[in-house]
Design an enzyme around this catalytic site. Structure first.
Site, PDB file in Angstrom:
ATOM      1  N   ASP A  98       0.845  -1.206   0.000  1.00 56.63           N
ATOM      2  CA  ASP A  98       0.000   0.000   0.000  1.00 56.63           C
ATOM      3  C   ASP A  98       0.874   1.246   0.000  1.00 56.63           C
ATOM      4  O   ASP A  98       1.008   1.936   1.009  1.00 56.63           O
ATOM      5  CB  ASP A  98      -0.929  -0.024   1.219  1.00 56.63           C
ATOM      6  CG  ASP A  98      -1.837   1.193   1.296  1.00 56.63           C
ATOM      7  OD1 ASP A  98      -2.133   1.768   0.219  1.00 56.63           O
ATOM      8  OD2 ASP A  98      -2.233   1.569   2.413  1.00 56.63           O
ATOM      9  N   ASP A 100       0.529   4.162  -1.372  1.00 54.98           N
ATOM     10  CA  ASP A 100      -0.083   5.489  -1.268  1.00 54.98           C
ATOM     11  C   ASP A 100      -0.837   5.686   0.048  1.00 54.98           C
ATOM     12  O   ASP A 100      -1.445   6.734   0.278  1.00 54.98           O
ATOM     13  CB  ASP A 100      -1.019   5.773  -2.449  1.00 54.98           C
ATOM     14  CG  ASP A 100      -2.144   4.757  -2.567  1.00 54.98           C
ATOM     15  OD1 ASP A 100      -2.299   3.938  -1.646  1.00 54.98           O
ATOM     16  OD2 ASP A 100      -2.876   4.780  -3.582  1.00 54.98           O
ATOM     17  N   ASP A 109      -0.762   1.529  -6.848  1.00 53.24           N
ATOM     18  CA  ASP A 109       0.266   1.299  -5.831  1.00 53.24           C
ATOM     19  C   ASP A 109       1.534   0.762  -6.492  1.00 53.24           C
ATOM     20  O   ASP A 109       1.469  -0.001  -7.463  1.00 53.24           O
ATOM     21  CB  ASP A 109      -0.224   0.304  -4.777  1.00 53.24           C
ATOM     22  CG  ASP A 109      -1.210   0.929  -3.802  1.00 53.24           C
ATOM     23  OD1 ASP A 109      -0.868   1.973  -3.223  1.00 53.24           O
ATOM     24  OD2 ASP A 109      -2.316   0.381  -3.637  1.00 53.24           O
ATOM     25  N   ASP A 293     -33.638   6.077  -6.287  1.00 53.69           N
ATOM     26  CA  ASP A 293     -32.609   5.082  -5.952  1.00 53.69           C
ATOM     27  C   ASP A 293     -33.266   3.765  -5.543  1.00 53.69           C
ATOM     28  O   ASP A 293     -32.820   2.683  -5.923  1.00 53.69           O
ATOM     29  CB  ASP A 293     -31.743   5.566  -4.782  1.00 53.69           C
ATOM     30  CG  ASP A 293     -30.858   6.741  -5.130  1.00 53.69           C
ATOM     31  OD1 ASP A 293     -29.643   6.561  -5.218  1.00 53.69           O
ATOM     32  OD2 ASP A 293     -31.403   7.840  -5.305  1.00 53.69           O
ATOM     33  N   ARG A 338     -40.009  18.202  -1.752  1.00 50.85           N
ATOM     34  CA  ARG A 338     -39.464  17.699  -3.010  1.00 50.85           C
ATOM     35  C   ARG A 338     -39.693  16.202  -3.169  1.00 50.85           C
ATOM     36  O   ARG A 338     -39.533  15.435  -2.223  1.00 50.85           O
ATOM     37  CB  ARG A 338     -37.960  17.980  -3.030  1.00 50.85           C
ATOM     38  CG  ARG A 338     -37.436  18.429  -4.345  1.00 50.85           C
ATOM     39  CD  ARG A 338     -36.126  19.145  -4.192  1.00 50.85           C
ATOM     40  NE  ARG A 338     -35.033  18.359  -3.694  1.00 50.85           N
ATOM     41  CZ  ARG A 338     -34.072  18.827  -2.916  1.00 50.85           C
ATOM     42  NH1 ARG A 338     -34.098  20.078  -2.519  1.00 50.85           N
ATOM     43  NH2 ARG A 338     -33.078  18.066  -2.527  1.00 50.85           N
ATOM     44  N   GLU A 407     -29.006  21.040   1.989  1.00 50.48           N
ATOM     45  CA  GLU A 407     -28.274  19.768   2.051  1.00 50.48           C
ATOM     46  C   GLU A 407     -27.023  19.752   1.195  1.00 50.48           C
ATOM     47  O   GLU A 407     -26.256  18.787   1.209  1.00 50.48           O
ATOM     48  CB  GLU A 407     -29.199  18.612   1.634  1.00 50.48           C
ATOM     49  CG  GLU A 407     -29.398  18.437   0.138  1.00 50.48           C
ATOM     50  CD  GLU A 407     -30.461  19.369  -0.439  1.00 50.48           C
ATOM     51  OE1 GLU A 407     -30.833  19.207  -1.618  1.00 50.48           O
ATOM     52  OE2 GLU A 407     -30.928  20.269   0.293  1.00 50.48           O
ATOM     53  N   ASP A 461     -29.065  15.912 -10.634  1.00 49.05           N
ATOM     54  CA  ASP A 461     -28.401  17.093 -10.118  1.00 49.05           C
ATOM     55  C   ASP A 461     -26.888  16.877 -10.101  1.00 49.05           C
ATOM     56  O   ASP A 461     -26.405  16.050  -9.350  1.00 49.05           O
ATOM     57  CB  ASP A 461     -28.923  17.445  -8.711  1.00 49.05           C
ATOM     58  CG  ASP A 461     -28.997  16.230  -7.778  1.00 49.05           C
ATOM     59  OD1 ASP A 461     -29.275  15.120  -8.261  1.00 49.05           O
ATOM     60  OD2 ASP A 461     -28.786  16.410  -6.571  1.00 49.05           O
ATOM     61  N   GLU A 679     -20.447   5.186  -7.127  1.00 51.88           N
ATOM     62  CA  GLU A 679     -21.753   5.739  -7.478  1.00 51.88           C
ATOM     63  C   GLU A 679     -21.912   5.899  -8.986  1.00 51.88           C
ATOM     64  O   GLU A 679     -22.992   5.693  -9.532  1.00 51.88           O
ATOM     65  CB  GLU A 679     -21.899   7.104  -6.783  1.00 51.88           C
ATOM     66  CG  GLU A 679     -23.155   7.869  -7.130  1.00 51.88           C
ATOM     67  CD  GLU A 679     -23.095   9.315  -6.646  1.00 51.88           C
ATOM     68  OE1 GLU A 679     -24.158   9.853  -6.299  1.00 51.88           O
ATOM     69  OE2 GLU A 679     -21.994   9.904  -6.631  1.00 51.88           O
TER      70      GLU A 679
END
Length: 773
Positions: A98, A100, A109, A293, A338, A407, A461, A679
């Site tokens: 490892d 980094d 790495d 989601d 919303r 948020e 968004d 994501e």
């Protein structure tokens, strides 16, 4: 006479033939006490601390290791297994590999990517080399899991280190990730879910808002607060109309969690209590129930057989519509005004089709509640003002709200607010406070935040597609979703409810067909005045298809476009959400053929489908940074909707090709970056190291991925269902789509791919890392 054998206390011996299932879940594989094989003599010193192993041979700065030859040790009678001291091996792996310091082993790495492990059959004296990023990162993950189960010393099957990556990732999603993303709002689950990474007020007191009309729930949470004083839980009862914009703004300084559905259960003391219904959160900074989601997460849950969990998420949405007036963007106080893209009807019908058939009447009653809730949401939100444009009949993302969305990250709107702060001669912070309090009036800023809230309601968004105009747009994605609502509701009423469905909540029904005059008339039909029939819902669907074709379809460009209801013209941003029309079934066969033959190539790149075209996005600069829902980024919702839509119209080969591309990108990231499931991706560079807005989610873990990311997990499980066995094996081998399918025949696709595919994964990763330099 031979001396008596005295073994250390607590040691359990197993026969060499007794092995746990190699690819079992960590709790099964590492659970239970320590156990040892009799194949070699175990002294006290070996069991309690001494760790016999050879260090790798190094010669100054370079390590010399001969290639494996035919005479090297190989397993003849049984698979290879390693005898490992957990803590010491973790230390060595991290220290050596490892480089980094991020507690992950990835292709970036600079370690030797090789480690010698002692074999179990030799009691650790003979070693075998573990080589390469994938095996070493799997080793680190397995050691972390063993540590979770308080194991000090393990016998580890080599097969867990060399496991087929597709099988490993799918297994981790099914057996581990969904469990880690599970939340419950009750006395047992509150401490985990009240944590809100988006709360930047400086006040971290846990707070739960309970809807009006739920006295038992209020009393339950007050009891929890009394029994757990260390939580300092604040229980607040909401007013009957909790989504009033001024009221919601007043909660910005005291954000909290919104109560969700609960069931009655035994309290183990002979009485009854309330228990939260479990649900899945997206993960990372999104630690609450989200709207769209949850639909995609549900698809993944159904693939993995978790029907009960999926059903519970629909129960929460029914609860939200009843008490909060809509399916909320998310279950926090600042989301009360919303919603998000509507998927409830398809979600409910998919689950209904997989419910246990032993009690069809209970299933029917459950579906009835879901369809009734969807009808209320449809009439009071999507075809009600301000979201509907009465002139065209198109619905829009147009939520109520006052002030700056709380948020977001603290500096998100700084560049927007600075000119206004300078105009008033005050700091950005002071201006923000006075603007939010209504002391300073800025109509231009009001208009900006109207569209910003609409962008967040759209789920996209942010994107230049919606910049400063979202609230005015009748988008193709929303019209397609509402067409599906109308068809689903009509179909359910006809097929399940004998073409007649009584509504049990009182609300106004929206006029049909829509017109300015009809919406001006204050007299509305009430929901309980008559039963709902399939005929009227199919009529609504047919009307929506007509307005989609009239306002959104562009024959010359073979694509759907958003329609600006204020400027009364199409907004010519090319969006991959055009293909949602295929998912919903509102495109004709000819329109589908044109979308596939003429427009698909505009969005298809090496890693799947990008959100929009590079041309539509425009040039990027310091003053005009990239947006995460624009080119070159790829998101699970767009992939899944397009796969399903193409399959629906008979274009299975195209759906499989796109699914292969996306799963290839996911698998290579999983292999090269310590099991990461992010994501979103840059689908052109095949990189999860993105530089748009919030960066990426799902990357912040140590040693072993715990959650992945909700809808990306689902995309993998759903995507695998599209692949043939041959495709699945090719993805497992990380075979590039260009190799598997042959060079793209289309020159435009080939040109896009050429910029990304010529470099190897390490080059792409290092290039991505430069964004932080």
């Amino acid at each position: 006479m031979a001396p008596a054998l005295n073994h250390p206390s607590g040691v359990t011996f197993i026969e060499d033939t007794q092995h746990k299932a190699v690819h079992a879940d960590a709790s099964a594989y590492y659970g239970g006490g320590e156990s040892f094989s009799r194949s070699r003599t175990y002294s006290h010193s070996h069991i309690h601390g001494y760790n016999p192993k050879r260090a790798p041979a190094f010669e100054e700065d370079t390590h010399m290791r001969a290639r494996r030859m035919s005479h090297d040790e190989k397993s003849v009678t049984a698979p290879r297994r390693f005898l490992i001291d957990v803590e010491e091996t973790i230390r060595v792996v991290l220290e050596q590999e490892d480089t980094d310091g991020d507690f992950q082993i990835s292709i970036t790495d600079a370690g030797p990517k090789m480690m010698a492990l002692g074999t179990a059959t030799s009691n650790g004296f003979k070693t075998f080399d573990i080589r390469g990023t994938y095996m070493l990162s799997n080793l680190l993950q397995e050691l972390a899991l063993a540590r979770d189960h308080n194991r000090k010393r393990i016998v580890l099957d080599e097969s867990r280190l060399t496991e087929n990556p597709v099988d490993r990732l799918s297994r981790m999603i099914k057996n581990s990730f969904w469990h880690s993303l599970t939340r419950r709002i009750d006395g047992d689950g509150l401490e985990i879910i009240t944590a809100d990474p988006k709360n930047r007020t400086g006040r971290v007191q846990p707070r739960i808002y309970v809807p009006h009309g739920e006295p038992a729930m209020v009393e339950y949470y007050r009891k929890v607060a009394r029994e757990k004083p260390h939580m300092n839980l604040d229980v607040v009862v909401l007013p009957p109309k909790p989504d009033d914009p001024l009221f919601v703004k007043s909660l910005n300084s005291k954000p909290g969690l919104l109560a969700l559905a609960m069931n009655e259960a035994d309290d183990s003391k002979g009485g009854r209590t309330l228990k939260g219904i479990p649900f899945i959160v997206p993960g990372a900074r999104f630690n609450e129930l989200y709207n769209w989601d949850s639909y995609f997460i549900t698809l993944g849950l159904l693939v993995d057989g978790q029907v009960s969990m999926a059903k519970g998420m629909v129960d929460h949405f029914i609860f939200e519509i009843r008490h909060y007036g809509k399916i909320l963007n998310g279950s926090r106080s600042y989301y009360l005004c919303r919603t998000q893209p509507p998927f409830l009807t398809d979600m409910a019908l998919q689950i209904y089709n997989q419910l246990d058939r032993s009690d069809m009447e209970a299933n029917r009653l459950w579906l009835k509640r879901a369809i009734q809730a969807a009808i209320k949401e449809y009439h009071t939100i999507w075809v009600a003002e301000p979201r509907i444009d009465p002139k065209t009949g198109l619905s829009r993302y147009r939520p109520d709200g006052v002030g700056i969305p709380p948020e977001t990250e603290a500096t998100h709107f700084t560049h927007i607010l600075e000119p206004y702060a300078e105009k008033h001669g005050i700091s950005v912070l002071e201006f923000s406070e006075k603007y939010n309090d209504g002391i300073l009036k800025e109509p231009g800023l009001d208009e900006y935040f109207l569209h910003d809230r609409a962008v967040r309601e759209s789920g996209h968004d942010t994107t230049y597609r919606f910049e400063k105009r979202c609230a005015n747009l009748g988008t193709i994605d929303l019209q397609a979703l509402l067409y599906k609502y109308e068809v689903d509701i009509g179909t359910a009423i006809r097929e399940v409810f004998d073409d007649e469905l009584e509504l049990e909540e009182d609300f106004s029904l929206a006029p049909f067909p829509p017109s300015v005059e009809a919406y001006t008339n204050p007299h509305r039909e009430r929901s309980m005045s008559r039963a709902q029939t399939s005929e009227e819902w199919f009529a609504r669907a047919e009307f929506r298809k007509e307005i989609i074709d009239r306002y959104l379809w562009n024959e010359s460009k073979s694509l759907y476009f958003d329609y600006d209801t204020i400027q009364e013209k199409q907004s010519l941003y090319e969006s991959v959400t055009s293909f949602w029309a295929l998912w919903a079934g509102c495109a004709s066969e000819e329109q589908c053929w044109k979308l596939v033959s003429q427009s698909l190539k505009k969005f298809e790149v090496l890693g799947g489908l990008v959100s929009g075209t590079e041309e539509s996005r425009g040039k990027i600069s310091l003053d005009r940074p990239n947006r995460q829902w624009d080119y070159p980024y790829a998101w699970p919702p767009h992939q899944i909707m397009t796969w399903v839509g193409l399959e629906r119209y008979g274009y299975l080969e195209e759906a499989q090709r796109l699914a292969y591309r996306f799963l290839y990108m996911m698998t290579t990231a999983f292999v090269d970056f310590n099991g990461v499931v992010p994501e979103k991706f840059d689908a052109v560079k095949l990189s999860h190291l993105v530089d748009a807005e919030y960066g990426n989610q799902g990357l912040d873990f140590k040693m072993v991925p715990r959650e992945g990311f909700g809808w990306m997990n689902a995309a993998y499980q759903v995507g695998l269902s599209f692949l043939t066995m041959h495709m699945r094996r090719a993805v497992s081998a990380c075979t590039s789509p260009e190799v598997f399918f042959g060079r793209a025949a289309n020159s435009e696709v080939a040109a896009v791919q050429a910029t990304a595919a010529v470099a190897d994964p390490l080059d792409l990763a290092m290039e991505s890392l430069n964004i932080y330099a």
